[in-house]
Each structure stands twice: as C-alpha cells, then as structure tokens.
Write a protein that holds these residues in place. Structure first.
Motif, PDB file in Angstrom:
ATOM      1  N   VAL A   5      -6.114  10.512  -6.594  1.00  0.00           N
ATOM      2  CA  VAL A   5      -7.231  10.616  -5.647  1.00  0.00           C
ATOM      3  C   VAL A   5      -7.498   9.226  -5.084  1.00  0.00           C
ATOM      4  O   VAL A   5      -7.552   8.256  -5.823  1.00  0.00           O
ATOM      5  CB  VAL A   5      -8.511  11.100  -6.358  1.00  0.00           C
ATOM      6  CG1 VAL A   5      -9.721  10.996  -5.431  1.00  0.00           C
ATOM      7  CG2 VAL A   5      -8.348  12.525  -6.844  1.00  0.00           C
ATOM      8  N   VAL A   6      -7.662   9.143  -3.793  1.00  0.00           N
ATOM      9  CA  VAL A   6      -8.107   7.903  -3.159  1.00  0.00           C
ATOM     10  C   VAL A   6      -9.419   8.208  -2.463  1.00  0.00           C
ATOM     11  O   VAL A   6      -9.513   9.222  -1.758  1.00  0.00           O
ATOM     12  CB  VAL A   6      -7.085   7.417  -2.102  1.00  0.00           C
ATOM     13  CG1 VAL A   6      -7.568   6.132  -1.445  1.00  0.00           C
ATOM     14  CG2 VAL A   6      -5.717   7.205  -2.741  1.00  0.00           C
ATOM     15  N   PHE A   7     -10.427   7.388  -2.687  1.00  0.00           N
ATOM     16  CA  PHE A   7     -11.669   7.637  -1.956  1.00  0.00           C
ATOM     17  C   PHE A   7     -11.962   6.505  -0.988  1.00  0.00           C
ATOM     18  O   PHE A   7     -11.804   5.330  -1.315  1.00  0.00           O
ATOM     19  CB  PHE A   7     -12.866   7.905  -2.881  1.00  0.00           C
ATOM     20  CG  PHE A   7     -13.290   6.764  -3.750  1.00  0.00           C
ATOM     21  CD1 PHE A   7     -12.730   6.594  -4.997  1.00  0.00           C
ATOM     22  CD2 PHE A   7     -14.278   5.883  -3.336  1.00  0.00           C
ATOM     23  CE1 PHE A   7     -13.137   5.550  -5.830  1.00  0.00           C
ATOM     24  CE2 PHE A   7     -14.704   4.843  -4.146  1.00  0.00           C
ATOM     25  CZ  PHE A   7     -14.123   4.672  -5.398  1.00  0.00           C
ATOM     26  N   TYR A  16      -3.045   2.120  -0.774  1.00  0.00           N
ATOM     27  CA  TYR A  16      -3.205   3.466  -1.335  1.00  0.00           C
ATOM     28  C   TYR A  16      -3.057   4.581  -0.318  1.00  0.00           C
ATOM     29  O   TYR A  16      -3.319   5.745  -0.625  1.00  0.00           O
ATOM     30  CB  TYR A  16      -4.561   3.562  -2.051  1.00  0.00           C
ATOM     31  CG  TYR A  16      -4.731   2.469  -3.077  1.00  0.00           C
ATOM     32  CD1 TYR A  16      -3.733   2.237  -4.022  1.00  0.00           C
ATOM     33  CD2 TYR A  16      -5.856   1.654  -3.072  1.00  0.00           C
ATOM     34  CE1 TYR A  16      -3.859   1.213  -4.941  1.00  0.00           C
ATOM     35  CE2 TYR A  16      -5.990   0.636  -4.002  1.00  0.00           C
ATOM     36  CZ  TYR A  16      -4.980   0.411  -4.931  1.00  0.00           C
ATOM     37  OH  TYR A  16      -5.101  -0.601  -5.835  1.00  0.00           O
ATOM     38  N   LEU A  17      -2.617   4.227   0.871  1.00  0.00           N
ATOM     39  CA  LEU A  17      -2.361   5.231   1.908  1.00  0.00           C
ATOM     40  C   LEU A  17      -1.227   4.676   2.767  1.00  0.00           C
ATOM     41  O   LEU A  17      -1.397   3.656   3.430  1.00  0.00           O
ATOM     42  CB  LEU A  17      -3.631   5.419   2.748  1.00  0.00           C
ATOM     43  CG  LEU A  17      -3.788   6.700   3.538  1.00  0.00           C
ATOM     44  CD1 LEU A  17      -3.658   7.936   2.656  1.00  0.00           C
ATOM     45  CD2 LEU A  17      -5.151   6.722   4.231  1.00  0.00           C
ATOM     46  N   GLU A  66       4.360   7.283   4.069  1.00  0.00           N
ATOM     47  CA  GLU A  66       5.101   8.271   3.265  1.00  0.00           C
ATOM     48  C   GLU A  66       4.200   9.414   2.785  1.00  0.00           C
ATOM     49  O   GLU A  66       4.691  10.427   2.299  1.00  0.00           O
ATOM     50  CB  GLU A  66       5.656   7.617   1.981  1.00  0.00           C
ATOM     51  CG  GLU A  66       6.451   6.352   2.203  1.00  0.00           C
ATOM     52  CD  GLU A  66       7.808   6.685   2.750  1.00  0.00           C
ATOM     53  OE1 GLU A  66       8.605   7.285   2.013  1.00  0.00           O
ATOM     54  OE2 GLU A  66       8.045   6.373   3.942  1.00  0.00           O
ATOM     55  N   ASP A  67       2.909   9.204   2.870  1.00  0.00           N
ATOM     56  CA  ASP A  67       1.987  10.153   2.231  1.00  0.00           C
ATOM     57  C   ASP A  67       1.761  11.441   3.009  1.00  0.00           C
ATOM     58  O   ASP A  67       1.732  11.454   4.239  1.00  0.00           O
ATOM     59  CB  ASP A  67       0.626   9.477   1.995  1.00  0.00           C
ATOM     60  CG  ASP A  67       0.627   8.667   0.714  1.00  0.00           C
ATOM     61  OD1 ASP A  67       1.074   9.200  -0.317  1.00  0.00           O
ATOM     62  OD2 ASP A  67       0.204   7.499   0.754  1.00  0.00           O
ATOM     63  N   HIS A  68       1.596  12.509   2.214  1.00  0.00           N
ATOM     64  CA  HIS A  68       1.175  13.811   2.737  1.00  0.00           C
ATOM     65  C   HIS A  68      -0.185  14.075   2.095  1.00  0.00           C
ATOM     66  O   HIS A  68      -0.290  14.210   0.883  1.00  0.00           O
ATOM     67  CB  HIS A  68       2.183  14.902   2.369  1.00  0.00           C
ATOM     68  CG  HIS A  68       3.454  14.752   3.139  1.00  0.00           C
ATOM     69  ND1 HIS A  68       3.813  15.608   4.132  1.00  0.00           N
ATOM     70  CD2 HIS A  68       4.418  13.800   3.073  1.00  0.00           C
ATOM     71  CE1 HIS A  68       4.958  15.206   4.653  1.00  0.00           C
ATOM     72  NE2 HIS A  68       5.354  14.117   4.025  1.00  0.00           N
ATOM     73  N   VAL A  69      -1.218  14.124   2.921  1.00  0.00           N
ATOM     74  CA  VAL A  69      -2.578  13.990   2.415  1.00  0.00           C
ATOM     75  C   VAL A  69      -3.361  15.292   2.522  1.00  0.00           C
ATOM     76  O   VAL A  69      -3.345  15.962   3.558  1.00  0.00           O
ATOM     77  CB  VAL A  69      -3.319  12.878   3.215  1.00  0.00           C
ATOM     78  CG1 VAL A  69      -4.744  12.721   2.720  1.00  0.00           C
ATOM     79  CG2 VAL A  69      -2.561  11.560   3.112  1.00  0.00           C
ATOM     80  N   LEU A  70      -4.045  15.615   1.421  1.00  0.00           N
ATOM     81  CA  LEU A  70      -5.048  16.679   1.440  1.00  0.00           C
ATOM     82  C   LEU A  70      -6.409  15.993   1.431  1.00  0.00           C
ATOM     83  O   LEU A  70      -6.717  15.219   0.522  1.00  0.00           O
ATOM     84  CB  LEU A  70      -4.902  17.579   0.205  1.00  0.00           C
ATOM     85  CG  LEU A  70      -6.003  18.638   0.018  1.00  0.00           C
ATOM     86  CD1 LEU A  70      -6.030  19.631   1.180  1.00  0.00           C
ATOM     87  CD2 LEU A  70      -5.819  19.381  -1.300  1.00  0.00           C
ATOM     88  N   GLU A  97      -8.880   9.809  10.746  1.00  0.00           N
ATOM     89  CA  GLU A  97      -8.522   8.578  11.456  1.00  0.00           C
ATOM     90  C   GLU A  97      -7.813   7.602  10.515  1.00  0.00           C
ATOM     91  O   GLU A  97      -6.844   6.948  10.907  1.00  0.00           O
ATOM     92  CB  GLU A  97      -9.814   7.951  11.976  1.00  0.00           C
ATOM     93  CG  GLU A  97      -9.675   7.337  13.344  1.00  0.00           C
ATOM     94  CD  GLU A  97     -11.010   6.763  13.805  1.00  0.00           C
ATOM     95  OE1 GLU A  97     -11.980   7.564  13.907  1.00  0.00           O
ATOM     96  OE2 GLU A  97     -11.083   5.542  14.025  1.00  0.00           O
ATOM     97  N   LEU A  98      -8.289   7.533   9.272  1.00  0.00           N
ATOM     98  CA  LEU A  98      -7.641   6.653   8.293  1.00  0.00           C
ATOM     99  C   LEU A  98      -6.208   7.109   8.042  1.00  0.00           C
ATOM    100  O   LEU A  98      -5.277   6.299   7.972  1.00  0.00           O
ATOM    101  CB  LEU A  98      -8.412   6.647   6.963  1.00  0.00           C
ATOM    102  CG  LEU A  98      -9.855   6.133   6.987  1.00  0.00           C
ATOM    103  CD1 LEU A  98     -10.479   6.228   5.594  1.00  0.00           C
ATOM    104  CD2 LEU A  98      -9.906   4.687   7.482  1.00  0.00           C
ATOM    105  N   VAL A  99      -6.033   8.434   7.906  1.00  0.00           N
ATOM    106  CA  VAL A  99      -4.692   8.979   7.639  1.00  0.00           C
ATOM    107  C   VAL A  99      -3.764   8.683   8.811  1.00  0.00           C
ATOM    108  O   VAL A  99      -2.627   8.228   8.624  1.00  0.00           O
ATOM    109  CB  VAL A  99      -4.768  10.507   7.394  1.00  0.00           C
ATOM    110  CG1 VAL A  99      -3.379  11.109   7.247  1.00  0.00           C
ATOM    111  CG2 VAL A  99      -5.593  10.806   6.149  1.00  0.00           C
TER     112      VAL A  99
END
Ligand code: 5GP
Length: 193
Positions: A76-78, A113-114, A117-121, A138-140
């Motif tokens: 988890v990344v917050f 932490y983002l 390569e990431d696939h984010v939920l 926007e961050l993603v």
C-alpha cells in the motif's frame, strides 16, 4: 455489499451538506472484521493478477487499503497531504479540493513508490465529487503507471464523482452506493445494481 449497507443503516448518521458520518465503524473508530470483509470483496471485484500497488490517501483510506492489500499481496502506498507547495524533485504532486473541509491542499507521493512499471488500484473511503480520486489519478499518470481501477467503500451516487470517472472509462467499484439521503428524516437509500 450487504454487510456494509446494513452497517450504514444501523450506525451511519446523515448530516447537513450531504455528509454521511460513519465514524463509529469506518473512519474514526474502526471495525476490523468489517474492514477484512471489505478487503475480500475488493479482491473479488478485481480478480486479475495485474495489480502491483494499492494507492490511497491519508488518513481514512489507509486502513481500508491495508485490509484489501492482504488479499492482493501487494504494498500500500498512501499519498500524503501537505499545505505547502512541495518543490522536491523526488515526489509527484497533485492539488485536491477537500469535500469535507472545503479547502485545497496538495498531495504528494515519492517517486520511489510509484513507477511506470506499476499497475495501480486506487482505494478510498468515500467518493463524492471525485476530487480526491482525481488527485490520485494525476499522481499515477505523472508516474507513467497504469490505472487498473478504483475501489470505493461508500459512493454517494447522487454526487458527480462516480459518473465522471466511469465516463472517462475508468473502472469504479463501490461496495455501497448511496442513492439518496435525508438529514432531516435520517433516511438513507442504496442503489441496486
Ligand atoms: P470527493 O473528493 O470525491 O469530493 O470526496 C471524497 C473525500 O472526501 C473522501 O476522501 C472522504 O474523506 C471525504 N468525504 C466525502 N464525502 C464524505 C462523507 O459524506 N462523509 C465522510 N465522512 N467523508 C466524506
């Protein structure tokens, strides 16, 4: 999700200004057994193996995201909230308008932490006008990562966030969608899918 809807009916309180208070079990005092069931339900709704990270926003999203992460087996990344403009090169930033406090703040997440390569939920407690989720999106996008979907505990279906996000082709799954609520009468109805 029936369990969550029943709990909202039992313990939720409708306030003026379209605010639903669920402090006694969701975002002040926390019912961990309920969180776990919610985590399992998010996993059922997003069954694929693509997701590499769950992204949420402090503070209320963190616990729900952690409950879900147990079933996705990903970190988890917050996003952190900050009231000063952050000029740090190591972070992505976005501006969010707060629904509950009616003011703007920045959110930041470390580039460590983002990544692309990431696939984010994305997970959050409430969806109202969509500002918090938009900031997270926007961050993603800044990271060049892929959005797999958005998981929300309680969507207020009479506000515009859900339809705006779905209209952009983003998959949004909400565990409970409030169709209407009335502060004077204290009534809450849910959308049936
Ligand atoms: P949005 O950004 O979609 O307008 O609002 C979502 C954010 O505002 C959530 O992160 C949540 O913390 C807060 N929020 C929006 N509506 C409510 C509500 O009815 N009750 C509570 N407790 N928080 C809300």
């Amino acid at each position: 999700m029936k369990l969550l809807e029943e709990r909202i009916i039992r313990d939720g309180r409708v306030k003026e200004g379209n605010v639903l208070k669920v402090d006694s079990f969701l975002n002040h005092q926390i019912d961990i057994a309920l969180y776990n069931e919610m985590g399992k339900e998010f996993r059922r709704l997003f069954p694929g193996d693509a997701i590499t990270r769950i992204l949420t926003i402090e503070a209320s999203g963190i616990g729900i995201a952690c409950a879900a992460a147990q079933y996705f087996h990903v970190p988890v990344v917050f996003a952190r909230k900050t009231h000063s403009i952050n000029l740090d090169d190591d972070v992505y930033t976005a501006r969010v308008r707060s629904f509950t406090h009616q003011r703007e703040y920045d959110i930041i997440v470390s580039k460590r932490y983002l990544t692309s390569e990431d696939h984010v939920l994305i997970i959050d407690d409430f969806l109202a006008n969509g500002c918090a989720v938009n900031g997270l999106l926007e961050l993603v996008y800044s990271a060049g990562a892929t959005v797999e979907g958005v998981g929300i505990a309680i969507e207020k279906g009479f506000q515009k966030g859900g339809s705006l996000l779905r209209g952009r082709g983003i998959r949004v799954e909400s565990l409970a969608v409030v169709e209407s609520m009335d502060a004077a009468a204290g009534t809450i109805t849910f959308r049936r899918t």
